[in-house]
Design a protein around this motif. Structure first.
Motif, PDB file in Angstrom:
ATOM      1  N   ARG B  27       0.818  -1.216   0.000  1.00 21.77           N
ATOM      2  CA  ARG B  27       0.000   0.000   0.000  1.00 21.77           C
ATOM      3  C   ARG B  27       0.849   1.263   0.000  1.00 21.77           C
ATOM      4  N   VAL B  28       1.888   1.261   0.813  1.00 28.19           N
ATOM      5  CA  VAL B  28       2.708   2.475   0.957  1.00 28.19           C
ATOM      6  C   VAL B  28       3.557   2.717  -0.301  1.00 28.19           C
ATOM      7  N   PHE B  29       4.197   1.664  -0.813  1.00 29.02           N
ATOM      8  CA  PHE B  29       4.990   1.828  -2.039  1.00 29.02           C
ATOM      9  C   PHE B  29       4.093   2.275  -3.191  1.00 29.02           C
ATOM     10  N   SER B  30       2.917   1.693  -3.255  1.00 28.94           N
ATOM     11  CA  SER B  30       2.008   2.009  -4.346  1.00 28.94           C
ATOM     12  C   SER B  30       1.548   3.463  -4.290  1.00 28.94           C
ATOM     13  N   ALA B  31       1.298   3.948  -3.076  1.00 26.63           N
ATOM     14  CA  ALA B  31       0.785   5.314  -2.914  1.00 26.63           C
ATOM     15  C   ALA B  31       1.863   6.366  -3.161  1.00 26.63           C
ATOM     16  N   HIS B  32       3.083   6.114  -2.710  1.00 26.39           N
ATOM     17  CA  HIS B  32       4.103   7.172  -2.746  1.00 26.39           C
ATOM     18  C   HIS B  32       5.253   6.907  -3.700  1.00 26.39           C
ATOM     19  N   GLY B  33       5.333   5.710  -4.270  1.00 25.94           N
ATOM     20  CA  GLY B  33       6.508   5.358  -5.062  1.00 25.94           C
ATOM     21  C   GLY B  33       7.633   4.891  -4.154  1.00 25.94           C
ATOM     22  N   TYR B  34       8.586   4.201  -4.746  1.00 27.45           N
ATOM     23  CA  TYR B  34       9.670   3.619  -3.951  1.00 27.45           C
ATOM     24  C   TYR B  34      10.471   4.673  -3.191  1.00 27.45           C
ATOM     25  N   ALA B  37       8.445   6.531  -0.373  1.00 30.40           N
ATOM     26  CA  ALA B  37       7.848   5.696   0.684  1.00 30.40           C
ATOM     27  C   ALA B  37       8.782   5.690   1.889  1.00 30.40           C
ATOM     28  N   SER B  38       8.214   5.803   3.088  1.00 29.74           N
ATOM     29  CA  SER B  38       9.069   5.760   4.276  1.00 29.74           C
ATOM     30  C   SER B  38       8.772   4.510   5.093  1.00 29.74           C
ATOM     31  N   MET B  39       9.835   3.989   5.699  1.00 25.25           N
ATOM     32  CA  MET B  39       9.691   2.813   6.552  1.00 25.25           C
ATOM     33  C   MET B  39       8.845   3.169   7.777  1.00 25.25           C
ATOM     34  N   ASP B  40       8.842   4.455   8.176  1.00 28.18           N
ATOM     35  CA  ASP B  40       7.979   4.875   9.281  1.00 28.18           C
ATOM     36  C   ASP B  40       6.522   4.622   8.945  1.00 28.18           C
ATOM     37  N   GLU B  41       6.134   4.985   7.701  1.00 25.10           N
ATOM     38  CA  GLU B  41       4.733   4.793   7.340  1.00 25.10           C
ATOM     39  C   GLU B  41       4.385   3.307   7.228  1.00 25.10           C
ATOM     40  N   VAL B  42       5.303   2.533   6.660  1.00 30.40           N
ATOM     41  CA  VAL B  42       5.060   1.086   6.592  1.00 30.40           C
ATOM     42  C   VAL B  42       4.845   0.542   8.007  1.00 30.40           C
ATOM     43  N   SER B  43       5.677   0.996   8.918  1.00 31.44           N
ATOM     44  CA  SER B  43       5.569   0.574  10.315  1.00 31.44           C
ATOM     45  C   SER B  43       4.223   0.970  10.904  1.00 31.44           C
ATOM     46  N   ASP B  44       3.783   2.216  10.655  1.00 30.03           N
ATOM     47  CA  ASP B  44       2.472   2.680  11.154  1.00 30.03           C
ATOM     48  C   ASP B  44       1.335   1.843  10.586  1.00 30.03           C
TER      49      ASP B  44
END
Lengths: 211, 211
Positions: B27-34, B37-44
Motif C-alpha cells: 500500500r505504501v509503495f504504491s501510494a508514494h513510489g519507492y 515511501a518511508s519505513m515509518d509509514e510502513v511501520s504505522d
C-alpha cells in the motif's frame, strides 16, 4: 578544447557529429550496459573528443536519454513508413509487423538499448520508454486498428486493441533476443497469425499468408 | 526492541507478521513510489515496529523486492487457479483472462507496485519483473497455448505465441490503469476477441462470446 579540435568541429556540421556520437553511444551502451559504459569508449568509437561530446550532448545520463529518444523515433518512423495505406487492412498489418521486426532484427543493439537497458536503469529512462509506448499505441491506433476495425468495432475499443497489439509485439521482440535463430519473417508471421486469425482459427489449422 | 514489543512478537507467528508488513508495504509503495515511501509509514500502517520490520524483511530495498516477489507469485497463482482444465480451449483462455484482469482490477495497488514502480526503479527490481514475465510465459505456454494449438501449430511456435499473449495482457493492464472506468469483464473480452477471433474476424463483425 584545443585549437586543433575547434578546427575539426568546424569541418563537420553539428548534426553529423551528433549522429556519430549517438551511433557510437548506442553501440557502447548496448555492449556494456549503462553503468559499465565509459565516455572514453564512446569517444574512441565515435572519433570525437570527450569535451566535444559533453558540449554537444551533455552528461552520460543525457547521452543515454538522447539515444533512447532517437532510437524510439527511428523505430516508429520505420513502422509508420512501412505501412502501405492503399492496401487492404490485413496487408497493412502484415507490412507494419514486417517493418517492426525487420527494424528490431537489423538494429538489435538499438533495441537492446531501447528496451532492456532502459527498463533495467529505470528513472527518467523508463519515462522515455513509456512515452514511446504511448506514441506507438497512438500510431497503431491511427494506422492499423481504426482502418481494420472500421466496419466491426466501436471507436473506443480500438485504443485498447492497439495497446494489446503493441504489448504483444514488444514482448515478442524481447523473446526474440533470446531466440536470434528465428528469421524475422517467421516472427512477424507468428504475430500476424495470432493478431489476424486468432487462436480460434489456428486451432482449426487455418493460417494467414500474404495474398 | 522493548520487552513489550518482544511479547507482541511472541503472540503472532512470523508468517502472520510478515504478511502484515508486506500488505502495508504494498500500500505504501504504491501510494508514494519507492523513493518517497518511508519505513515509518510502513511501520504505522502495519502496526509493526521498524526494528521488527528490519529484522524480518531487511532493508527498504529488500522489502520492495519481497513485495514484487510475493505479488507476482499471487498473480500467477490467481491465473493458474482460474483456468478450468476440463473446458474447451476457448473457455480456458477466457477464464484465464478473466482471472488475470479480475486480479489486476481488485489489486490495483499491487499491480502498480509490480509493474510501474518496479520498471521505474530498474536494477534488481526489473530483474525480478523479467523473471516473473518468464514464469508467466511458461505458464501460458503450458496451460493455454499448447492446449489451444494442439491440433494446429507445431510446438516451437507456442512459446512465441505465449510471449505475445503475455505482452498483450500486460500492456492492456497498463493501459487500463489510465482507463479505470472500463469494467474488468470488458477488458478481458477485448483481449479474448483479439486473441481468439483475430482482427480478420473482427473486421467482419464476428465476435466471440462465452458458450
Amino acid at each position: 578544447m584545443s585549437v586543433d579540435e575547434r578546427r575539426r568541429v568546424k569541418r563537420l556540421p553539428r548534426e553529423v557529429r551528433e549522429r556519430q556520437i549517438l551511433d557510437a553511444a548506442v553501440r557502447v551502451f548496448s555492449a556494456h550496459g549503462y553503468h559499465n559504459a565509459s565516455m572514453d569508449e564512446v569517444s574512441d568509437v565515435a572519433g570525437v573528443s570527450k569535451p566535444m561530446i559533453y558540449a554537444y550532448l551533455g552528461s552520460k545520463e543525457d547521452l543515454f536519454a538522447a539515444c533512447i529518444h532517437r532510437e524510439s523515433a527511428n523505430l516508429l518512423d520505420a513502422v509508420a513508413g512501412g505501412v502501405p495505406l492503399d492496401l487492404p487492412p490485413d496487408m497493412q498489418l502484415w507490412h507494419g509487423l514486417r517493418a517492426f521486426f525487420d527494424y528490431v532484427g537489423e538494429q538489435r543493439a538499438s533495441w537492446r538499448v531501447l528496451h532492456r537497458q532502459a527498463i533495467s536503469q529505470g528513472g527518467p529512462f523508463s519515462e522515455e520508454l513509456l512515452a514511446m509506448r504511448r506514441r506507438a499505441i497512438s500510431l497503431v491506433d491511427t494506422l492499423l486498428v481504426r482502418t481494420a476495425t472500421k466496419k466491426g468495432l466501436d471507436d473506443n475499443a480500438t485504443e485498447a486493441l492497439a495497446a494489446a497489439l503493441v504489448g504483444a509485439a514488444e514482448s515478442l521482440a524481447d523473446w526474440w533476443l533470446d531466440h536470434p535463430e528465428v528469421p524475422s519473417k517467421v516472427i512477424a508471421s507468428r504475430l500476424m497469425n495470432l493478431a489476424w486469425m486468432g487462436f480460434g482459427d489456428l486451432v482449426e489449422g487455418r493460417v494467414w499468408s500474404p495474398a
